[in-house]
Design a protein around this motif. Structure first.
Motif, PDB file in Angstrom:
ATOM      1  N   GLU A 186      22.005 -12.930   0.662  1.00  0.00           N
ATOM      2  CA  GLU A 186      22.162 -14.353   0.369  1.00  0.00           C
ATOM      3  C   GLU A 186      22.275 -14.669  -1.116  1.00  0.00           C
ATOM      4  OE1 GLU A 186      17.345 -15.264   0.588  1.00  0.00           O
ATOM      5  OE2 GLU A 186      18.725 -16.247   1.963  1.00  0.00           O
ATOM      6  N   SER A 187      22.344 -13.656  -1.968  1.00  0.00           N
ATOM      7  CA  SER A 187      22.448 -13.924  -3.402  1.00  0.00           C
ATOM      8  C   SER A 187      23.142 -12.775  -4.118  1.00  0.00           C
ATOM      9  CB  SER A 187      21.059 -14.151  -4.011  1.00  0.00           C
ATOM     10  OG  SER A 187      20.307 -12.956  -3.996  1.00  0.00           O
ATOM     11  N   THR A 202      21.284 -15.520 -11.220  1.00  0.00           N
ATOM     12  CA  THR A 202      21.395 -15.150  -9.813  1.00  0.00           C
ATOM     13  C   THR A 202      21.924 -16.353  -9.039  1.00  0.00           C
ATOM     14  OG1 THR A 202      19.613 -13.514  -9.923  1.00  0.00           O
ATOM     15  CG2 THR A 202      20.151 -14.380  -7.746  1.00  0.00           C
ATOM     16  N   THR A 228      22.485 -18.139  -5.670  1.00  0.00           N
ATOM     17  CA  THR A 228      21.811 -18.078  -4.375  1.00  0.00           C
ATOM     18  C   THR A 228      22.530 -18.943  -3.344  1.00  0.00           C
ATOM     19  OG1 THR A 228      20.344 -19.888  -5.029  1.00  0.00           O
ATOM     20  CG2 THR A 228      19.587 -17.648  -5.485  1.00  0.00           C
TER      21      THR A 228
END
Length: 611
Positions: A106-107, A145, A147
Motif C-alpha cells: 500500500e505504499s 513515502t 501511501t
C-alpha cells in the motif's frame, strides 16, 4: 564595525561617485542579479540585489557580509532601491535520480537528488501517474513515502522542486514501481498451551508454568486468567512461566492460560489448575500501612481486593476538593472501577481483618478550611463518602498550603489560624459521628512536624497543633521520611534522609517530644510509641528522595525496637529502645507491586519476628 580597506584609502565621496559610475557601466544582467534576502557571511558582487526588512538594495562594492553590515547600516556597500525588490521568477533546478527505496502492498518510498535555486528550495512535490495535483510533498527532505496505494499496481512518479515564490521546477525523470500483493490475513490462532501447572505458592502469589504453543507465524506471548475473569491478570512476552502476585492469603484460585500472536489471535484456554495460597493475615503486633492510589502515575494499577496480604492498613488516596481548595466540598471517584465493585472490594478487605481508610489531600489536593461554611461542607461531604464506601477511618495527608501558621500564631496548644482551627474541629466532629472504633491517622511532611523544633511559623511546625489537639483519638502518625532536606534532631545535629540515623532520630523525636521553636517552655509532648510509624518510599521511583534499602531500614528498627545499635552517629535518649514502636508506612502499594513487592516482602518478614 570595520569597513573595507578601500573606504579608508579613498574616502566615502570618491567611492560613491566611482561605484555609481560603475553601476551605469555594468551590463544589465549584472544589475539584475537577484540574491533574495540579505544574509551574513555571504559573498556579494556589484550589481547583486537583496531584500532586507521589506526594502530592496543594490550592491555598491563586492564584499563578504558580516553581522552588523546589514544594508541600512552600511550605505557605502548598499544603495536602497526605490519600490519593492524584483519578484523571484527563477525556478529551481530539476530534481535528479528519482528512485524507489522500499515498497509494500500500500505504499512506495522514494528518494531523489536535491535541487538548487537562486534563493532557496523550500520543498518538493510528488506527482503520481501524471496527475496535476501533488500526491505527496515535503518541506525540504529529499525522500518521502507515498501511501494509500492499491496492491499489486504499477505507479509512475515524478518530482518537482518549489521555492518560496511559488516557482516550480520542471518534472524529474519518471520512475515506475509496482506495489506488492497484499499479504494474506493471519486468522489462525496459536495452539492451546498445554500442561498448565502450579510450581509454587506463597501467602500472596502463585507460580505457574506450561508447555509452549505453536503458530503459523509466531507466538508473541501468553495471558493468564484468574477465576474465569474476562481480562488477563498476568502476561508474558513469550516465556512459558509466570508468577501471579497480589493474591490473598489462604485462598484458592483457579488459573487458565491463552497464547496470542501478532495479529491478535488468541488460542483456546488451557486446562485449568487450582492453587491455594499459604498462611494467614499477619498476626504480629507490628503493622505496615500502605497508600493505594486512585490514579495511574506510571507504577501499576491494582484492584483494591488484590492488594498484598502483607498490608494491615490501606489508605485510599485521595479524597480531594471540588470547586476550589477553599470550598470544603470533598469528592472521590473510584479509578477503573464501579462504585459497587469498589464497595465490594472494601468489604472483602475488612472481612480479612484489615482496615481501609480514606486519605484526604495529597500533594495536589490542597484543602483550605478558612471559615465555618467550608468546615461544614467538609464534614458533610466527607461523612457522605465514609458512609457510602464503609471506610474504617480518616487519614490527614495535608500538604502544601493546606496547613500554614498565620503571623502571630505562636502557641501550638492554642492555635488561632482559621484553617488549622477548622480542620481540628471538622476532624473531631467526624470522629464523634463515627464512634470510638473510627481510626484517625496522619501523614505530614517533616517540615510540618520535626521542623517545628528549629522554627515555628508558616509551614514549620504547622501540623503540631493538629496532632496535639487530636492526640487522644490519633491511632497512627507516620511522618513522611522522604522528599525532605536535612532535619535537626534532639542531639542538635542535622540528619539527612535515606539513612538509619535519620529514621531513628526523627522517630524518637515524636516519642520523646521536643521544644517548639527552640523554646524549652513550649515542649511538644511525645506520643505513645505504639502511635508512631516511619513513612518510607516503597521504591526509588516512588519519591524524589528518601528511598532506603531494606537492610538500612532494619538497622534503624533494630535500634528503635531493641536498643541494638548499628554504630551510627545518633544515640537514643532511651538506650533500651521502644518495643511498642508500631511499624512502617509506605508510599505506595502500587509502587511496591511495580518493584515485585520488595518493600512488603522484606519488611513483613522482618516485622513478623516481633510478637
Amino acid at each position: 564595525m570595520q569597513l573595507p580597506g578601500f573606504l579608508h584609502r579613498t574616502g566615502l565621496t570618491a567611492f560613491v561617485v566611482l561605484t555609481t559610475l560603475l553601476c551605469f557601466l555594468l551590463p544589465a544582467h549584472v544589475l539584475a542579479a537577484d540574491r533574495g534576502a540579505w544574509a551574513p557571511n555571504t559573498a556579494y558582487t556589484v550589481g547583486d540585489i537583496v531584500s532586507y526588512s521589506g526594502k530592496g538594495y543594490d550592491c555598491r562594492q563586492s564584499h563578504t557580509s558580516l553581522v552588523g553590515w546589514e544594508p541600512p547600516n552600511v550605505l557605502a556597500l548598499w544603495l536602497e532601491r526605490t519600490g519593492n525588490p524584483p519578484p523571484d521568477t527563477q525556478a529551481p533546478s530539476v530534481p535528479s535520480s528519482l528512485t524507489s527505496t522500499a515498497k509494500n502492498h500500500e505504499s512506495v518510498s522514494l528518494s531523489w537528488g536535491a535541487s538548487t535555486d537562486n534563493v532557496g528550495v523550500t520543498g518538493y512535490e510528488i506527482f503520481t501517474n501524471g496527475g496535476t495535483a501533488a500526491s505527496a510533498s515535503t518541506s525540504g527532505a529529499t525522500s518521502v513515502t507515498v501511501t494509500g496505494l492499491a496492491e499489486n499496481t504499477t505507479y509512475t512518479f515524478t518530482v518537482k522542486a518549489r521555492d518560496a515564490a511559488g516557482n516550480r521546477s520542471a518534472a524529474s525523470s519518471a520512475h515506475s514501481v509496482t506495489t506488492s500483493p497484499r499479504p494474506p490475513v493471519d486468522t489462525v490462532p496459536p495452539s492451546t498451551p498445554g500442561s498448565l501447572r502450579s510450581t509454587g505458592v506463597s501467602n500472596s502469589s502463585v507460580s505457574l508454568s506450561w508447555s509452549a504453543s505453536t503458530d503459523n507465524v509466531a507466538v508473541t506471548g501468553y495471558e493468564i486468567f484468574v477465576n474465569g475473569g474476562g481480562s488477563a491478570s498476568a502476561t508474558t512476552s513469550g516465556a512459558t512461566s509466570v508468577t501471579v502476585t497480589g493474591l490473598n492469603a489462604n485462598t484458592t484460585y483457579t488459573f487458565t492460560a491463552k497464547a496470542r500472536d501478532a495479529a491478535g489471535n488468541r488460542s483456546a484456554a488451557s486446562n485449568s489448575v487450582s492453587a491455594t495460597t499459604t498462611g494467614t493475615q499477619p498476626t504480629g503486633n507490628k503493622i505496615i500501612v500502605g497508600y493505594w492510589h486512585n490514579f495511574d502515575n506510571g507504577s501499576t494499577n491494582i484492584r483494591l481486593r488484590d492488594i498484598s496480604a502483607k498490608f494491615n492498613v490501606i489508605q485510599v488516596a485521595f479524597a480531594e476538593p471540588v470547586g476550589g481548595a477553599g470550598s470544603g466540598n470533598m469528592a472521590f471517584t473510584p479509578y477503573n472501577s464501579s462504585v459497587a465493585d469498589f464497595k465490594a472490594d472494601i468489604a472483602l478487605l475488612k472481612s480479612q481483618g484489615r482496615k481501609v481508610l480514606i486519605s484526604i489531600g495529597g500533594a495536589n489536593g490542597t484543602v483550605h478550611l478558612d471559615d465555618a461554611g467550608a468546615r461544614q461542607n467538609f464534614v458533610t461531604t466527607m461523612q457522605n463518602l465514609i458512609t457510602t464506601y464503609g471506610f474504617d477511618g480518616l487519614d490527614l495527608d495535608l500538604e502544601g498550603s493546606s496547613l500554614s501558621l498565620n503571623g502571630g500564631d505562636t502557641d501550638f496548644r492554642n492555635p488561632t489560624t482559621p484553617r488549622i482551627v477548622n480542620i481540628i474541629q471538622a476532624t473531631r466532629q467526624l470522629l464523634n459521628q463515627n464512634g470510638t472504633g473510627f481510626i484517625l491517622t496522619m501523614a505530614p511532611e517533616t517540615a510540618y512536624v520535626q521542623g517545628g523544633m528549629s522554627a515555628y511559623g508558616g509551614p514549620w511546625g504547622a501540623y503540631l497543633p493538629v496532632i496535639h489537639a487530636l492526640r487522644d483519638r490519633l491511632t497512627y502518625l507516620h511522618v513522611q521520611h522522604y522528599n525532605t532536606g536535612t532535619v535537626m534532631a534532639l542531639d542538635g545535629r542535622a540528619y539527612a534522609q535515606s539513612t538509619p540515623d535519620f529514621h531513628v532520630a526523627m522517630a524518637e523525636m515524636m516519642i520523646q517530644g521536643f521544644p517548639v521553636g527552640g523554646n524549652t517552655s513550649a515542649m511538644f509532648p511525645g506520643l505513645r510509641a505504639d502511635q508512631v510509624l516511619i513513612g518510607l518510599p516503597s521504591s526509588p521511583q516512588a519519591a524524589g528522595g528518601g528511598y532506603t534499602t531494606p537492610a538500612n531500614v532494619h538497622k534503624a528498627l533494630d535500634y528503635l525496637l531493641k536498643g541494638q545499635s548499628f554504630g551510627g552517629t545518633y544515640v537514643l535518649r532511651n538506650p533500651a529502645g521502644y518495643p511498642g514502636f508500631k511499624g512502617l508506612m509506605t508510599w505506595s502499594i502500587n509502587w511496591d507491586q511495580f518493584t515485585n513487592f520488595e518493600f512488603s516482602n522484606s519488611h513483613r518478614a522482618y516485622l513478623d519476628t516481633y510478637p
